[in-house]
Design a protein around this motif. Sequence first.
Motif, PDB file in Angstrom:
ATOM      1  N   ALA A  67      59.456   2.522  14.335  1.00  0.00           N
ATOM      2  CA  ALA A  67      58.820   1.643  15.323  1.00  0.00           C
ATOM      3  C   ALA A  67      59.731   1.364  16.515  1.00  0.00           C
ATOM      4  CB  ALA A  67      58.406   0.329  14.664  1.00  0.00           C
ATOM      5  N   PRO A  72      54.661   0.855  17.110  1.00  0.00           N
ATOM      6  CA  PRO A  72      54.693   0.097  15.859  1.00  0.00           C
ATOM      7  C   PRO A  72      53.356   0.179  15.113  1.00  0.00           C
ATOM      8  CG  PRO A  72      55.682  -1.193  17.613  1.00  0.00           C
ATOM      9  CD  PRO A  72      55.073   0.026  18.257  1.00  0.00           C
ATOM     10  N   SER A  75      53.457   3.250  12.995  1.00  0.00           N
ATOM     11  CA  SER A  75      54.345   3.015  11.850  1.00  0.00           C
ATOM     12  C   SER A  75      53.632   2.164  10.808  1.00  0.00           C
ATOM     13  CB  SER A  75      55.634   2.324  12.300  1.00  0.00           C
ATOM     14  OG  SER A  75      56.365   3.167  13.162  1.00  0.00           O
TER      15      SER A  75
END
Length: 126
Positions: A67, A72, A75
């Motif tokens: 991330a 993010p 992820s």
Amino acid sequence: MVWLHVVTVLVVAQYMGFGMLVGWARGRYEVHAPAVTGHPMFERLYRVHMNSLEQMVTLLPAMYLSAQFWSPLWSAAAGVAYIVGRFVYLKAYANDPKSRTLGFVMGFFPIIGLLAATLVGAMMAG
């Protein structure tokens, strides 16, 4: 990053839930601590719990590291794939340990992807 934190909590909650299944199996099958062998169903649930811990140790840092270089959200999505894979692994392993491969792969490949993404991102940044 909020989704990454939410998925982290879900991963840990899943692990705790698997631990509760082990505790339930200890009582149901009378496998008294500190024994980790006894009834086959207890042993299966215990192995799912321990294997989940072994995988979680690599998943969580891989999610946060990837991330740093990539989205993010992606992820976190890999973390969700891991969670689904762990549930498939639990169901398969509890029914027949020989059938656990799909669930294992579903949980393992997201970790490999996260680690590869981290490596590529670090090399591109450096």
